[in-house]
Motif scaffolding. Structure first.
Motif, mmCIF file in Angstrom:
data_model
loop_
_atom_site.group_PDB
_atom_site.id
_atom_site.type_symbol
_atom_site.label_atom_id
_atom_site.label_comp_id
_atom_site.label_asym_id
_atom_site.label_seq_id
_atom_site.Cartn_x
_atom_site.Cartn_y
_atom_site.Cartn_z
ATOM 1 N N THR A 217 -4.591 -19.075 -23.815
ATOM 2 C CA THR A 217 -4.278 -18.154 -24.777
ATOM 3 C C THR A 217 -4.758 -18.765 -26.440
ATOM 4 N N ALA A 218 -4.477 -19.931 -26.581
ATOM 5 C CA ALA A 218 -4.784 -20.672 -27.685
ATOM 6 C C ALA A 218 -6.187 -21.312 -27.540
ATOM 7 N N HIS B 245 -9.004 -23.102 -28.294
ATOM 8 C CA HIS B 245 -10.014 -23.090 -29.604
ATOM 9 C C HIS B 245 -11.059 -24.247 -29.437
ATOM 10 N N MET C 34 -10.229 -23.175 -21.975
ATOM 11 C CA MET C 34 -9.739 -21.963 -21.101
ATOM 12 C C MET C 34 -9.668 -22.348 -19.622
ATOM 13 N N GLU D 142 -12.500 -11.083 -29.441
ATOM 14 C CA GLU D 142 -11.680 -12.467 -29.223
ATOM 15 C C GLU D 142 -10.326 -11.695 -28.887
ATOM 16 N N TRP E 262 -9.000 -10.668 -25.079
ATOM 17 C CA TRP E 262 -8.786 -11.479 -24.015
ATOM 18 C C TRP E 262 -7.465 -12.240 -24.594
ATOM 19 N N ARG E 263 -7.356 -12.767 -25.766
ATOM 20 C CA ARG E 263 -6.191 -13.526 -26.045
ATOM 21 C C ARG E 263 -4.749 -12.744 -25.829
ATOM 22 N N GLY F 59 -2.384 -13.803 -23.342
ATOM 23 C CA GLY F 59 -0.684 -14.051 -23.872
ATOM 24 C C GLY F 59 0.210 -13.130 -23.396
#
Length: 519
Positions: free
Chosen positions: A149-150, A152, A163, A235, A238-239, A243
């Protein structure tokens, strides 16, 4: 020679075991295995603690596998090449700048993580205890969801690699839930004769039904998220989708910390010098049967689940994202009555009988759909209903029976090992099926002919699965104690020292929980 008189694994239980065993697993432990309880503990207190823990085990197993179903499906992507989209309410499409190799790795990372998790936690829960495996599986699942989820990175490629790692870690924890929840549910439902008679429906609801509900809810969640973003995939979509998968694992973690190892595990655990060769020599046939049956089931059901949006989009004239997700979710809902019917049948006609019946019904309807796809597709609602029933037959038989046959066919000391192995072989079937079905469809010319070929080949594998189930999977008695006693005798007759058999006492277990035992 006692070994000559003792039935082999899978045979109906020995008369002497039936006469000696108690109808209540807990009573049996208090009478014949006091070391599994502890000294100076009141009977009423033991019954209360065990009863509460058993209920928690079944309920939490269901919630945990529901969460796994959601997380497994929300991460998968559409094969639609035209634009980013949520596939079937289950997955997410990513930009064209990412190579197909990276996309495949992202799609497969969760599945590969599951396979390793099944094998690893199958070993852990037998060696270190059910509760230990439960806690660590939940931790890995939560960690993986957080990482994904995070995600980057300095580039899009960096985000995707984070991911991939996150989904792999989450898959490792989710894979561990299969042997953890499957063995825990089976053993928790063995604590009394009343519950034991209903183990089929209880295990079906807390395993396969829970997973399939997660599939369906993933579609509903995807529709809601898309509506919030005005049908535009960004974005944030999907986060948010990833999450939300952390909510239930965090919720059940508190309850899992309160759980204790089952009575059967405390009586029969083998934590040192596990006799693998002796076990394989005795259980090779049910090991082969449960593993290959699970392979055939996943080889068929996973590709059809993944390609359901493709199948629906070909027959859906509007072919909008929302409609494809909606129809896909409707199809997924057909899984649920199949699970319920299968659970009830397992208690009425038997485990392997239900599995075989489901495989054959699945295959026969698949042959009908494959042979008459042209006329059926002209009436789209009819196709959706028949395709839904097709999926329901898969859940009615092998879908629910794989968990229970893989639990009951083996003794408590090695139940996690064998179930984890069978589940991993099944997931390997899923991985192979998802890779080969598209080439098969394309080699047959694609379109309707390709779809027909997929239905016919999948149905053939379902029939093979039914034959495997009938030939290799044993008919076991409902009482887990019978096979545990026979296995212990078998080990002793082959020179294995069983003096160290058994886990922590109940009194020791509750020290790390909020339960209290009265002296």
């Amino acid at each position: 020679n006692m070994s000559d008189e003792m039935p082999s694994a899978g045979a109906k239980f020995a008369p002497e075991v039936a006469l000696e065993s108690s109808p209540n697993s807990l009573d049996n432990a208090m009478e014949k295995y006091p070391e599994a309880i502890g000294e100076g503990v009141r009977r009423e207190s033991v019954i209360k603690v065990t009863h509460i823990s058993s209920i928690l085990t079944v309920l939490v197993s269901g919630v945990a596998l529901f969460s796994d179903g959601y997380n497994a499906q929300i991460s998968k992507r559409s094969d639609n090449k035209r634009k980013p989209m949520l596939r079937d309410g289950r997955g997410i499409r990513y930009p064209h700048s990412i190579s197909s190799t990276i996309k495949t790795r992202l799609s497969n990372s969760y599945l590969i993580g599951e396979i390793f998790g099944m094998l690893t936690f199958g070993f852990i829960i037998d060696k270190l205890g059910r509760r230990t495996g439960i806690v660590f599986a939940t931790c890995f699942l939560i960690l993986g969801i957080i990482l994904a989820t995070a995600a980057h990175g300095e580039s899009q490629l960096g985000i995707f690699w984070m991911m991939i790692v996150g989904r792999g870690v989450a898959g490792f924890g989710a894979g561990g839930e299969y042997p953890v929840c499957g063995t825990s549910s089976a053993e928790a439902s063995d604590e009394s004769a009343y519950v034991r008679k209903r183990r089929g429906i209880l295990v079906a609801m807390s395993t396969d039904f829970a997973i399939d509900t997660g599939f369906a809810v993933a579609g509903v969640v995807a529709l809601i998220i898309l509506a919030c973003y005005h049908q535009k995939v960004s974005e944030g979509v999907w986060r948010v989708a990833f999450g939300l998968g952390i909510v239930l694992p965090l919720t059940v973690f508190f309850f899992r910390m309160r759980m204790i190892n089952s009575t059967q595990y405390r009586k029969h655990a083998i934590k040192q010098n596990i006799p693998y060769m002796l076990a394989i020599r005795r259980y090779w046939k049910p090991m082969l049967g449960t593993s290959l049956a699970w392979f055939c089931y996943d080889f068929v059901t996973y590709p059809f689940g993944i390609f359901s949006s493709t199948i629906i989009s070909q027959f859906n004239p509007n072919n909008t994202i929302t409609e494809n997700i909606g129809y896909g979710t409707v199809v997924n809902c057909f899984y649920l009555p199949g699970c319920i019917v299968g659970g009830l049948l397992m208690d009425r006609i038997g485990r392997k009988q239900t599995m075989t019946l489901g495989f054959f019904c699945w295959g026969i309807l698949g042959f009908i759909l494959g042979g008459a796809l042209g006329p059926i597709q002209t009436i789209f609602p009819l196709f959706v209903v028949l395709y839904g029933i097709f999926n329901s037959f898969g859940e009615m038989g092998p879908g629910v029976a794989t968990f229970l046959t893989a639990s009951e066919s083996f003794p408590t000391p090695l139940r996690g090992h064998f179930m984890g192995f069978a589940a991993a072989v099944g997931k390997a079937g899923a991985a192979i099926g998802t890779q080969v079905f598209t080439p098969i469809q394309n080699s047959l010319g694609g379109g309707q002919k390709g779809q027909q070929g997929v239905f016919l080949i999948g149905s053939a594998f379902a029939i093979v699965g039914g034959i495997i189930a009938w030939v290799f999977i044993p008919d076991m008695e409902r009482d887990l104690e019978g096979e545990d006693v026979r296995f212990k005798r078998y080990l002793e007759e082959n020179g294995f020292d069983t003096s160290g058999v058994g886990g922590e006492t109940l009194a020791e277990q509750v020290k790390n929980t909020t339960f209290k035992l009265d002296g």
